[in-house]
Design a protein around this motif. Sequence first.
Motif, PDB file in Angstrom:
ATOM      1  N   GLY A   1       0.798  -1.221   0.000  1.00  0.00           N
ATOM      2  CA  GLY A   1       0.000   0.000   0.000  1.00  0.00           C
ATOM      3  C   GLY A   1       0.829   1.268   0.000  1.00  0.00           C
ATOM      4  N   VAL A   2       2.124   1.113  -0.269  1.00  0.00           N
ATOM      5  CA  VAL A   2       3.045   2.247  -0.241  1.00  0.00           C
ATOM      6  C   VAL A   2       3.187   2.850  -1.631  1.00  0.00           C
ATOM      7  CG1 VAL A   2       5.449   2.919   0.144  1.00  0.00           C
ATOM      8  CG2 VAL A   2       4.311   1.361   1.737  1.00  0.00           C
ATOM      9  N   THR A   3       3.098   4.161  -1.718  1.00  0.00           N
ATOM     10  CA  THR A   3       3.314   4.856  -2.982  1.00  0.00           C
ATOM     11  C   THR A   3       4.723   4.548  -3.489  1.00  0.00           C
ATOM     12  OG1 THR A   3       1.833   6.654  -2.359  1.00  0.00           O
ATOM     13  CG2 THR A   3       3.431   7.107  -4.108  1.00  0.00           C
ATOM     14  N   THR A   4       4.805   4.062  -4.727  1.00  0.00           N
ATOM     15  CA  THR A   4       6.076   3.606  -5.282  1.00  0.00           C
ATOM     16  C   THR A   4       6.299   4.232  -6.650  1.00  0.00           C
ATOM     17  OG1 THR A   4       5.770   1.498  -4.116  1.00  0.00           O
ATOM     18  CG2 THR A   4       7.450   1.559  -5.843  1.00  0.00           C
ATOM     19  N   TRP A   5       7.527   4.702  -6.876  1.00  0.00           N
ATOM     20  CA  TRP A   5       7.872   5.311  -8.165  1.00  0.00           C
ATOM     21  C   TRP A   5       8.992   4.513  -8.823  1.00  0.00           C
ATOM     22  CZ3 TRP A   5       8.302   9.091  -3.918  1.00  0.00           C
ATOM     23  CH2 TRP A   5       7.103   9.769  -3.693  1.00  0.00           C
ATOM     24  N   PRO A   6       8.655   3.582  -9.737  1.00  0.00           N
ATOM     25  CA  PRO A   6       9.685   2.837 -10.472  1.00  0.00           C
ATOM     26  C   PRO A   6      10.159   3.704 -11.647  1.00  0.00           C
ATOM     27  CG  PRO A   6       7.541   1.674 -10.406  1.00  0.00           C
ATOM     28  CD  PRO A   6       7.306   3.111 -10.076  1.00  0.00           C
ATOM     29  N   MET A   7      11.404   4.129 -11.607  1.00  0.00           N
ATOM     30  CA  MET A   7      11.869   5.128 -12.557  1.00  0.00           C
ATOM     31  C   MET A   7      12.518   4.530 -13.807  1.00  0.00           C
ATOM     32  SD  MET A   7      10.697   7.642 -10.989  1.00  0.00           S
ATOM     33  CE  MET A   7      11.264   8.966 -12.063  1.00  0.00           C
ATOM     34  N   VAL A   8      12.140   5.093 -14.947  1.00  0.00           N
ATOM     35  CA  VAL A   8      12.726   4.786 -16.241  1.00  0.00           C
ATOM     36  C   VAL A   8      13.078   6.127 -16.875  1.00  0.00           C
ATOM     37  CG1 VAL A   8      12.355   3.760 -18.511  1.00  0.00           C
ATOM     38  CG2 VAL A   8      11.351   2.689 -16.481  1.00  0.00           C
ATOM     39  N   GLU A   9      14.226   6.210 -17.533  1.00  0.00           N
ATOM     40  CA  GLU A   9      14.762   7.463 -18.092  1.00  0.00           C
ATOM     41  C   GLU A   9      15.346   8.338 -16.983  1.00  0.00           C
ATOM     42  OE1 GLU A   9      15.327   8.365 -21.198  1.00  0.00           O
ATOM     43  OE2 GLU A   9      14.562   6.436 -21.870  1.00  0.00           O
ATOM     44  N   LEU A  10      14.541   8.696 -15.998  1.00  0.00           N
ATOM     45  CA  LEU A  10      15.071   9.366 -14.812  1.00  0.00           C
ATOM     46  C   LEU A  10      15.501   8.308 -13.798  1.00  0.00           C
ATOM     47  CD1 LEU A  10      12.487  12.251 -14.292  1.00  0.00           C
ATOM     48  CD2 LEU A  10      14.734  12.400 -15.378  1.00  0.00           C
ATOM     49  N   GLU A  11      16.278   8.724 -12.797  1.00  0.00           N
ATOM     50  CA  GLU A  11      16.739   7.801 -11.767  1.00  0.00           C
ATOM     51  C   GLU A  11      15.923   7.956 -10.488  1.00  0.00           C
ATOM     52  OE1 GLU A  11      21.069   7.750 -11.249  1.00  0.00           O
ATOM     53  OE2 GLU A  11      21.233   8.875 -13.122  1.00  0.00           O
ATOM     54  N   ALA A  12      16.085   6.994  -9.594  1.00  0.00           N
ATOM     55  CA  ALA A  12      15.403   7.065  -8.303  1.00  0.00           C
ATOM     56  C   ALA A  12      15.767   8.351  -7.577  1.00  0.00           C
ATOM     57  CB  ALA A  12      15.768   5.851  -7.444  1.00  0.00           C
ATOM     58  N   ASP A  13      17.017   8.786  -7.702  1.00  0.00           N
ATOM     59  CA  ASP A  13      17.440  10.033  -7.055  1.00  0.00           C
ATOM     60  C   ASP A  13      16.651  11.229  -7.589  1.00  0.00           C
ATOM     61  OD1 ASP A  13      19.249   8.639  -5.580  1.00  0.00           O
ATOM     62  OD2 ASP A  13      21.039   9.386  -6.610  1.00  0.00           O
ATOM     63  N   ASP A  14      16.365  11.230  -8.892  1.00  0.00           N
ATOM     64  CA  ASP A  14      15.559  12.305  -9.473  1.00  0.00           C
ATOM     65  C   ASP A  14      14.147  12.290  -8.891  1.00  0.00           C
ATOM     66  OD1 ASP A  14      17.498  13.325 -11.475  1.00  0.00           O
ATOM     67  OD2 ASP A  14      17.228  11.372 -12.415  1.00  0.00           O
ATOM     68  N   ALA A  15      13.618  11.086  -8.696  1.00  0.00           N
ATOM     69  CA  ALA A  15      12.279  10.971  -8.110  1.00  0.00           C
ATOM     70  C   ALA A  15      12.258  11.514  -6.692  1.00  0.00           C
ATOM     71  CB  ALA A  15      11.819   9.512  -8.127  1.00  0.00           C
ATOM     72  N   LEU A  16      13.283  11.193  -5.911  1.00  0.00           N
ATOM     73  CA  LEU A  16      13.350  11.689  -4.537  1.00  0.00           C
ATOM     74  C   LEU A  16      13.451  13.210  -4.522  1.00  0.00           C
ATOM     75  CD1 LEU A  16      15.822   9.044  -3.071  1.00  0.00           C
ATOM     76  CD2 LEU A  16      13.372   9.199  -2.610  1.00  0.00           C
ATOM     77  N   ALA A  17      14.258  13.769  -5.435  1.00  0.00           N
ATOM     78  CA  ALA A  17      14.393  15.226  -5.515  1.00  0.00           C
ATOM     79  C   ALA A  17      13.070  15.870  -5.914  1.00  0.00           C
ATOM     80  CB  ALA A  17      15.485  15.602  -6.518  1.00  0.00           C
ATOM     81  N   SER A  18      12.379  15.253  -6.853  1.00  0.00           N
ATOM     82  CA  SER A  18      11.088  15.785  -7.314  1.00  0.00           C
ATOM     83  C   SER A  18      10.043  15.703  -6.210  1.00  0.00           C
ATOM     84  CB  SER A  18      10.608  15.017  -8.553  1.00  0.00           C
ATOM     85  OG  SER A  18      11.457  15.226  -9.655  1.00  0.00           O
ATOM     86  N   ALA A  19       9.995  14.557  -5.533  1.00  0.00           N
ATOM     87  CA  ALA A  19       9.017  14.374  -4.458  1.00  0.00           C
ATOM     88  C   ALA A  19       9.277  15.350  -3.315  1.00  0.00           C
ATOM     89  CB  ALA A  19       9.062  12.936  -3.949  1.00  0.00           C
ATOM     90  N   ALA A  20      10.547  15.566  -2.988  1.00  0.00           N
ATOM     91  CA  ALA A  20      10.886  16.511  -1.915  1.00  0.00           C
ATOM     92  C   ALA A  20      10.455  17.920  -2.300  1.00  0.00           C
ATOM     93  CB  ALA A  20      12.385  16.471  -1.645  1.00  0.00           C
ATOM     94  N   HIS A  21      10.693  18.276  -3.546  1.00  0.00           N
ATOM     95  CA  HIS A  21      10.319  19.607  -4.041  1.00  0.00           C
ATOM     96  C   HIS A  21       8.807  19.801  -3.989  1.00  0.00           C
ATOM     97  CE1 HIS A  21      10.542  23.265  -6.430  1.00  0.00           C
ATOM     98  NE2 HIS A  21       9.653  22.758  -7.262  1.00  0.00           N
ATOM     99  N   LEU A  22       8.073  18.787  -4.430  1.00  0.00           N
ATOM    100  CA  LEU A  22       6.605  18.887  -4.439  1.00  0.00           C
ATOM    101  C   LEU A  22       6.055  18.929  -3.014  1.00  0.00           C
ATOM    102  CD1 LEU A  22       5.805  16.323  -7.282  1.00  0.00           C
ATOM    103  CD2 LEU A  22       5.418  18.791  -7.374  1.00  0.00           C
ATOM    104  N   ALA A  23       6.570  18.070  -2.145  1.00  0.00           N
ATOM    105  CA  ALA A  23       6.062  18.008  -0.771  1.00  0.00           C
ATOM    106  C   ALA A  23       6.332  19.307  -0.022  1.00  0.00           C
ATOM    107  CB  ALA A  23       6.701  16.829  -0.037  1.00  0.00           C
ATOM    108  N   ALA A  24       7.493  19.905  -0.267  1.00  0.00           N
ATOM    109  CA  ALA A  24       7.864  21.129   0.445  1.00  0.00           C
ATOM    110  C   ALA A  24       6.980  22.314   0.058  1.00  0.00           C
ATOM    111  CB  ALA A  24       9.332  21.459   0.179  1.00  0.00           C
TER     112      ALA A  24
END
Length: 279
Positions: free
Chosen positions: A94-117
């Motif tokens: 039940g956990v929100t999961t972002w499997p990344m293609v083209e971008l990396e997991a690090d990009d997803a974490l940076a994007s999620a942090a930016h959006l959440a903030a």
Amino acid sequence: MIVHLVDGTYELFRHFYGLRRFHKTDPPFGAVLGVLRTVVHMLEEGATHIGVATDHVIESFRNDLWRDYKTGEGIEPALWKQFHPLEEFLVALGVTTWPMVELEADDALASAAHLAAKDKRVEKVCIWTPDKDLAQSVVGERVVQVDRKSGKIRDEKGVREKFGVSPEFIPDYLALVGDSADGYPGLIGCGPKTAVSLINKYGHVEDFPADGLGKSRQQALLFKDLATLRSDSPLFKKVDELRWRGPKDSFPAIAEKIGDARLAVRAQDAAERLSKARL
């Protein structure tokens, strides 16, 4: 509200090689189970909003920019076989999961942090990874890095203490010193002390004087592009999408399959406690 963002790929590697110390053979889902136990423990400890980023494939757009950028070559088959099951089982949890293609997991974490903030209701964003790339996403004491292994929480002051520069200059710093884990070497003869001195004197690489880097200028700009995390991926519209609402009906069978049926009980108990806390 505290938002927890987890580097699933890092956690998978950590648990895989951690198990090597105690097992002569690799359990088929050993590393996956380790990550799931880690996430369930976070939920038991009270985490309400959580997202996990994974590398669905290792290669990304950066491989087109630099031929020696990291690839999936060399990843042990026993580890690679657990990449996609991890994503599937996290979704079942039940956990929100972002499997990344083209971008990396690090990009997803940076994007999620930016959006959440951006959400004023969010008191703190915790990025659970020791990866130095993510230091560029740290903002004051509100967006921080958490190193699960050492227990250290790195805010903006902590980034400056560790690297000698503020978070906004981390891509410049990495461009100069390189990042062996990602496969780019930095500039010849430019170590951490030299990099910090140059950055503190001139600022961003783009602002260095024309003769500051000489023939290495273009390479430095390329390496900075590699080091700069993309923080504009539209992973979610509202931070409420990260609220954990309990495991799916499929999770008990998965928990039993990977060797820890009690994990499903723990997850359900955590969900019930969370539900009562909302009342």
